[in-house]
Design a protein around this motif. Structure first.
Motif, PDB file in Angstrom:
ATOM      1  N   ALA A  37       0.847  -1.197   0.000  1.00  0.00           N
ATOM      2  CA  ALA A  37       0.000   0.000   0.000  1.00  0.00           C
ATOM      3  C   ALA A  37       0.881   1.245   0.000  1.00  0.00           C
ATOM      4  N   PRO A  38       0.344   2.380  -0.498  1.00  0.00           N
ATOM      5  CA  PRO A  38       1.119   3.615  -0.500  1.00  0.00           C
ATOM      6  C   PRO A  38       1.288   4.220   0.889  1.00  0.00           C
ATOM      7  N   CYS A  39       0.354   3.921   1.804  1.00  0.00           N
ATOM      8  CA  CYS A  39       0.406   4.484   3.150  1.00  0.00           C
ATOM      9  C   CYS A  39      -0.509   3.683   4.067  1.00  0.00           C
ATOM     10  N   VAL A  40      -0.313   3.849   5.367  1.00  0.00           N
ATOM     11  CA  VAL A  40      -1.130   3.128   6.333  1.00  0.00           C
ATOM     12  C   VAL A  40      -2.576   3.607   6.289  1.00  0.00           C
ATOM     13  N   GLU A  41      -2.760   4.896   6.005  1.00  0.00           N
ATOM     14  CA  GLU A  41      -4.109   5.449   5.929  1.00  0.00           C
ATOM     15  C   GLU A  41      -4.949   4.708   4.890  1.00  0.00           C
ATOM     16  N   GLN A  42      -4.328   4.331   3.768  1.00  0.00           N
ATOM     17  CA  GLN A  42      -5.054   3.611   2.723  1.00  0.00           C
ATOM     18  C   GLN A  42      -5.515   2.251   3.231  1.00  0.00           C
ATOM     19  N   LEU A  43      -4.674   1.598   4.026  1.00  0.00           N
ATOM     20  CA  LEU A  43      -5.057   0.318   4.611  1.00  0.00           C
ATOM     21  C   LEU A  43      -6.268   0.489   5.521  1.00  0.00           C
ATOM     22  N   GLN A  44      -6.233   1.576   6.322  1.00  0.00           N
ATOM     23  CA  GLN A  44      -7.320   1.826   7.255  1.00  0.00           C
ATOM     24  C   GLN A  44      -8.616   2.140   6.512  1.00  0.00           C
ATOM     25  N   PRO A  52       1.550  -9.094   8.896  1.00  0.00           N
ATOM     26  CA  PRO A  52       2.700  -9.809   8.332  1.00  0.00           C
ATOM     27  C   PRO A  52       3.776 -10.018   9.403  1.00  0.00           C
ATOM     28  N   ASP A  53       4.805 -10.769   9.051  1.00  0.00           N
ATOM     29  CA  ASP A  53       5.909 -10.985   9.986  1.00  0.00           C
ATOM     30  C   ASP A  53       6.723  -9.709  10.163  1.00  0.00           C
ATOM     31  N   LEU A  54       6.821  -8.928   9.103  1.00  0.00           N
ATOM     32  CA  LEU A  54       7.551  -7.663   9.184  1.00  0.00           C
ATOM     33  C   LEU A  54       7.085  -6.706   8.100  1.00  0.00           C
ATOM     34  N   PHE A  55       7.371  -5.429   8.310  1.00  0.00           N
ATOM     35  CA  PHE A  55       6.990  -4.375   7.371  1.00  0.00           C
ATOM     36  C   PHE A  55       8.238  -3.753   6.746  1.00  0.00           C
ATOM     37  N   LEU A  56       8.193  -3.506   5.449  1.00  0.00           N
ATOM     38  CA  LEU A  56       9.192  -2.679   4.769  1.00  0.00           C
ATOM     39  C   LEU A  56       8.555  -1.305   4.592  1.00  0.00           C
ATOM     40  N   VAL A  57       9.197  -0.267   5.134  1.00  0.00           N
ATOM     41  CA  VAL A  57       8.608   1.071   5.105  1.00  0.00           C
ATOM     42  C   VAL A  57       9.583   2.049   4.462  1.00  0.00           C
ATOM     43  N   GLU A  58       9.071   2.828   3.519  1.00  0.00           N
ATOM     44  CA  GLU A  58       9.877   3.834   2.816  1.00  0.00           C
ATOM     45  C   GLU A  58      10.328   4.935   3.767  1.00  0.00           C
ATOM     46  N   ALA A  59      11.631   5.250   3.701  1.00  0.00           N
ATOM     47  CA  ALA A  59      12.170   6.348   4.511  1.00  0.00           C
ATOM     48  C   ALA A  59      12.791   7.434   3.650  1.00  0.00           C
ATOM     49  N   SER A  60      12.907   7.206   2.356  1.00  0.00           N
ATOM     50  CA  SER A  60      13.606   8.149   1.478  1.00  0.00           C
ATOM     51  C   SER A  60      12.809   9.415   1.204  1.00  0.00           C
ATOM     52  N   ASP A  61      11.471   9.316   1.220  1.00  0.00           N
ATOM     53  CA  ASP A  61      10.627  10.475   0.925  1.00  0.00           C
ATOM     54  C   ASP A  61      10.745  11.522   2.026  1.00  0.00           C
ATOM     55  N   SER A  62      10.532  11.119   3.252  1.00  0.00           N
ATOM     56  CA  SER A  62      10.624  12.003   4.418  1.00  0.00           C
ATOM     57  C   SER A  62      10.746  11.132   5.651  1.00  0.00           C
ATOM     58  N   LEU A  63      11.838  11.280   6.385  1.00  0.00           N
ATOM     59  CA  LEU A  63      12.039  10.459   7.577  1.00  0.00           C
ATOM     60  C   LEU A  63      10.968  10.755   8.618  1.00  0.00           C
ATOM     61  N   ARG A  65       7.851  11.738   8.017  1.00  0.00           N
ATOM     62  CA  ARG A  65       6.629  11.075   7.550  1.00  0.00           C
ATOM     63  C   ARG A  65       6.716   9.579   7.811  1.00  0.00           C
ATOM     64  N   CYS A  66       7.896   9.011   7.599  1.00  0.00           N
ATOM     65  CA  CYS A  66       8.083   7.586   7.823  1.00  0.00           C
ATOM     66  C   CYS A  66       7.849   7.226   9.286  1.00  0.00           C
ATOM     67  N   CYS A  67       8.362   8.060  10.186  1.00  0.00           N
ATOM     68  CA  CYS A  67       8.165   7.815  11.616  1.00  0.00           C
ATOM     69  C   CYS A  67       6.678   7.843  11.971  1.00  0.00           C
ATOM     70  N   GLU A  68       5.937   8.761  11.352  1.00  0.00           N
ATOM     71  CA  GLU A  68       4.496   8.838  11.592  1.00  0.00           C
ATOM     72  C   GLU A  68       3.786   7.592  11.058  1.00  0.00           C
ATOM     73  N   GLU A  69       4.226   7.114   9.882  1.00  0.00           N
ATOM     74  CA  GLU A  69       3.630   5.908   9.305  1.00  0.00           C
ATOM     75  C   GLU A  69       3.843   4.706  10.218  1.00  0.00           C
ATOM     76  N   VAL A  70       5.067   4.595  10.742  1.00  0.00           N
ATOM     77  CA  VAL A  70       5.361   3.463  11.623  1.00  0.00           C
ATOM     78  C   VAL A  70       4.550   3.574  12.915  1.00  0.00           C
ATOM     79  N   GLY A  71       4.344   4.800  13.402  1.00  0.00           N
ATOM     80  CA  GLY A  71       3.507   4.994  14.582  1.00  0.00           C
ATOM     81  C   GLY A  71       2.111   4.464  14.351  1.00  0.00           C
ATOM     82  N   ARG A  72       1.555   4.695  13.158  1.00  0.00           N
ATOM     83  CA  ARG A  72       0.220   4.182  12.822  1.00  0.00           C
ATOM     84  C   ARG A  72       0.234   2.654  12.734  1.00  0.00           C
TER      85      ARG A  72
END
Length: 224
Positions: A37-44, A52-63, A65-72
């Motif tokens: 998915a492009p973001c956690v909000e889309q999943l929600q 899943p066993d683990l998540f791969l999360v993009e950090a290159s766009d904005s660290l 933003r990435c921290c906020e995504e992982v918080g969700r």
């Protein structure tokens, strides 16, 4: 090769990258991609609760933003393991991934698919991927934070209120001010005021120190 199958979830803003990762990873031994998915909000919005066993999360766009995504993600799956992809090649960025997000692994901007696969296999095996140099930086930072928190406990003038405990617990879970506001049904400005008061009351420097305070005081998971 034998062994258990590792189910991976991918959060990346670019569809091309997600599709490429899906193809590349499903061709690897004992790795499958359960969802992307492009973001956690889309999943929600889709009503999905992937585990899943683990998540791969993009950090290159904005660290940040990435921290906020992982918080969700943590709110959806508190015990999830996270690998950050495309992390800027600076000590501060890598430390943020480990300290703020609790990442089990990371792949730098100069990394390759081989690095991603190696991280997945290591994290799935219960290991934390971290270079010796970064490990030394983490230990130094933890030692510094422990000294700050210990000093603040000795000198703190007042205990936290129930609301402040709720907020500092949410901070420890990686929630942003906006997420805390939604969670508690209050204004973002009110959350900011509470955070300022918490840091001032406990004589702490930043949110990271407040998160450490929550852990040490056993506040994590104590408020709902």
């Amino acid at each position: 090769m034998g062994g258990a199958l590792t189910n991976v979830g991918i959060i990346h803003s670019h569809r091309l990258f997600r599709d490429a990762f899906v193809v590349a990873l499903t061709n690897q031994e004992r790795i499958t991609v359960g969802w992307e998915a492009p973001c956690v909000e889309q999943l929600q919005l889709n009503g999905e609760e992937p585990q899943p066993d683990l998540f791969l999360v993009e950090a290159s766009d904005s660290l940040e933003r990435c921290c906020e995504e992982v918080g969700r993600l943590r709110l959806m799956a508190p015990e999830c393991k996270v690998i950050m992809m495309g992390v800027p090649e600076t000590d501060e960025a890598v430390l943020d991934c480990i300290e703020r997000v609790g990442a089990s692994g990371y792949v730098l901007e100069s990394g390759s698919l081989h690095d991603v696969v190696r991280n997945i296999r290591s994290v799935a095996a219960g290991e934390t991927v971290c270079s010796p140099r970064v490990a030394g930086l983490v230990f130094s930072r933890v030692s510094e934070l422990s000294r700050q928190v210990s000093s603040s406990w000795i000198n703190r003038p007042d205990k936290l209120t129930r609301r402040e405990e709720e907020i500092v617990t949410a901070i420890e879970c990686g929630c942003s001010n906006k997420e805390i506001a939604v969670r508690l049904g209050i204004e973002v400005s009110t959350v900011k005021n509470h955070v300022h008061n918490i840091l001032d009351k406990l004589q702490l420097r930043d949110r990271r120190s407040a998160a450490e305070y929550a852990k040490q005081q056993g506040l994590v998971g104590s408020r709902h």
